[in-house]
Scaffold this active site. Structure first.
Site, PDB file in Angstrom:
ATOM      1  N   LYS A 179      62.927  27.163 -24.702  1.00  0.00           N
ATOM      2  CA  LYS A 179      62.454  28.489 -25.092  1.00  0.00           C
ATOM      3  C   LYS A 179      61.416  28.914 -24.061  1.00  0.00           C
ATOM      4  O   LYS A 179      60.278  28.453 -24.093  1.00  0.00           O
ATOM      5  CB  LYS A 179      61.859  28.448 -26.496  1.00  0.00           C
ATOM      6  CG  LYS A 179      61.563  29.830 -27.084  1.00  0.00           C
ATOM      7  CD  LYS A 179      60.156  30.268 -26.745  1.00  0.00           C
ATOM      8  CE  LYS A 179      59.946  31.721 -27.147  1.00  0.00           C
ATOM      9  NZ  LYS A 179      58.832  32.341 -26.406  1.00  0.00           N
ATOM     10  N   CYS A 288      46.335  26.496 -15.667  1.00  0.00           N
ATOM     11  CA  CYS A 288      45.624  25.658 -16.640  1.00  0.00           C
ATOM     12  C   CYS A 288      44.664  24.684 -15.979  1.00  0.00           C
ATOM     13  O   CYS A 288      43.700  24.246 -16.607  1.00  0.00           O
ATOM     14  CB  CYS A 288      46.621  24.902 -17.510  1.00  0.00           C
ATOM     15  SG  CYS A 288      47.804  23.924 -16.567  1.00  0.00           S
ATOM     16  N   GLU A 387      37.942  29.315 -21.497  1.00  0.00           N
ATOM     17  CA  GLU A 387      38.856  29.422 -20.360  1.00  0.00           C
ATOM     18  C   GLU A 387      39.071  30.896 -20.024  1.00  0.00           C
ATOM     19  O   GLU A 387      39.528  31.669 -20.866  1.00  0.00           O
ATOM     20  CB  GLU A 387      40.182  28.749 -20.701  1.00  0.00           C
ATOM     21  CG  GLU A 387      41.147  28.629 -19.545  1.00  0.00           C
ATOM     22  CD  GLU A 387      42.396  27.842 -19.922  1.00  0.00           C
ATOM     23  OE1 GLU A 387      42.994  27.223 -19.030  1.00  0.00           O
ATOM     24  OE2 GLU A 387      42.771  27.834 -21.106  1.00  0.00           O
TER      25      GLU A 387
END
Length: 483
Positions: A179, A288, A387
């Site tokens: 997905k 990330c 973040e």
């Protein structure tokens, strides 16, 4: 350049070797550089996901018994096709995600490297023999594929985050349902075309696009899915952990980060500046493991800030398809607004903008943020604990090693950390003290297929890449034989 030339020919699901979903409602894929619709893809749900899972479950019966050498050959063929079609795949990535074309080309190579690495690892899934408990006892340890894998992948690396899961899954003998992120399904569809053309048997690799809630629920509730692998936010990762409990699924999670960069007074400042540029501004800061906060020792603080500003001033912002662009658009307006909010919060609390500090909104679907440096930040500023996922580098001064280690580790995240020092003694102590799964010592771009990638604390469970990366796709069976 037309959409048809650059996007996958078939903007459809790929289930059991067939392109399906043409009768479903669709959602738009947007070019974040200009806000234009570049494709419409199926808005799939539970029914289509269950169909894909069933296809993968059926295909597993034969694929799991296919010789490792044959699985390896197919993986290598897919990698070869990626290299042969690098320019097309890179343009698709840039169109739907926005990163500069040079970065997209680099990602194609990086993505293919996982298939190449695991093509070799497929032939090295070893068991072992253990001495028995008596003269008439023999013990064997056997490694077998876990079963059907569900993979949920992010938008920021739409090729590499698929192959980093696809490679070990197929190498181990598993089948997979993928997905992709709603923002970047076209890259995934092109990879499915390569799998089809490379001879991956029907049902071994499947793709569904659409509603993340419905598809995720179908993955987590179906007992035929034995493993789930996810790259994305910590919040969603925690939700998947809860959902996995009912069927006790094997789960791998690569989640959020808040990476520190520490620059000591004995660092090579030029090297540190180049590393900071490469990590912080790659993909417009939307990675990330990119540097989120910079700590510089007091007696080289101003020297670093000055050199860093000069380097950042050379970066060019624009459409990733244009020549010479270093930083493309934010993926969407929400991402842009979060970055700007972090900057404004820091300024309101006393930080100084060295360069940048603003962006450009072309329309609701096309936003750019200029590369930004903020100095004199303090721990209570939001940017030092959340973040940012954007091209903003906040810098804080520190005095001692003990102080900066406390700053660096004071976070629930533990994905990646970086530091620059020319001292082996100091570097060894710092490396051992950082609570992170990935540490770059004088290296701000540590990712590679042959090394285990993953985080500590709330940054995830498990590792991807290296010899460790295939283990989550394998079950260990212990056989005790009485003679």
């Amino acid at each position: 350049m037309s959409n048809v030339q650059l996007a996958a020919e078939k903007h459809l699901n790929f289930i059991n070797g067939e392109w399906t979903g043409g009768n479903l409602k669709t959602f738009d894929v947007i070019n974040p550089a200009n806000g234009e619709v570049i494709a419409k893809v199926p808005n799939s749900g539970k029914a289509e996901t269950d169909e894909a899972i069933e296809a993968a479950h059926t295909a597993f019966q034969s694929w799991s018994k296919t010789a490792a050498t044959e699985r390896a050959q197919i993986l290598r063929k897919v990698a070869e096709m990626m290299h042969e079609n690098k320019e097309e795949l890179a343009k698709i990535m840039t169109l739907e995600m926005g990163k500069p074309l040079a970065e997209s080309r680099g990602e194609v190579n990086y993505a293919a490297s996982f298939l190449e690495w695991y093509a070799e690892e497929a032939r090295r899934v070893y068991g072992r023999t253990v001495p028995g408990r008596s003269a008439n006892n023999r013990i064997q340890i056997v490694k077998q594929p876990v079963g059907v894998v569900a993979a949920i992948t992010p938008w920021n690396f739409p090729a590499a985050m698929i192959t980093r899961k696809l490679g070990p899954a197929l190498a181990a003998g598993c089948t997979i349902v993928i997905k992709p992120a709603e923002s970047t399904p076209l890259t995934a569809m092109k990879l499915m075309e390569f799998c089809e053309e490379a001879g991956v048997p029907k049902g071994v690799v499947n793709l569904v696009t659409g509603n993340p809630g419905e598809i995720g629920e179908a993955f987590m509730s179906n007992p035929k899915v034995r493993k789930v692998t996810f790259t994305g936010s910590t919040a969603v990762g925690k939700h998947l952990i809860r959902q996995s409990a009912d069927t006790v699924k094997n789960i791998s999670l690569e989640l959020g980060g808040h990476a520190p960069l520490i620059i000591f007074d004995d660092a090579d400042i030029e090297k540190a500046v180049q590393g900071a540029i490469a990590s912080k501004y790659r993909n417009a800061g939307q990675t990330c493991i990119c540097i989120n906060r910079i700590y510089v020792q007091a007696n080289v603080y101003e020297k670093f800030v000055s050199a860093f500003k000069e380097a950042v001033s050379q970066l060019k912002v624009g459409n990733g398809l244009d020549e010479g662009v270093d930083i493309g658009p934010m993926i969407n307006k929400a991402g842009y607004e979060k970055v700007d909010k972090h900057v404004q919060d820091a300024v309101s609390k006393g930080a100084e903008v060295v360069i940048g500090g603003q962006g450009e909104v072309l329309n609701d679907n096309a936003c750019f943020y200029h590369p930004t440096i903020i100095k004199d930040v303090t721990p209570e500023m939001v940017i030092m604990s959340e973040e940012t996922f954007g091209p903003v580098a906040p810098i804080q001064k520190f005095e001692t090693e003990e102080e900066v280690i406390e700053f660096a580790n004071n976070t629930p995240y533990g994905l990646s950390a970086y530091f620059y020092t020319e001292s082996v003694t100091r570097g060894t102590k710092i490396m051992e003290s950082l609570d992170y799964g990935i540490v770059g010592w004088n290296d701000a771009l540590p990712s590679t297929a042959q090394a285990p990638f993953g985080g500590m604390k709330e940054s995830g469970i498990g590792r991807e890449g290296g010899i460790e990366g295939i283990e989550p796709y394998l079950e260990t069976k212990y056989v005790s034989l009485g003679l």
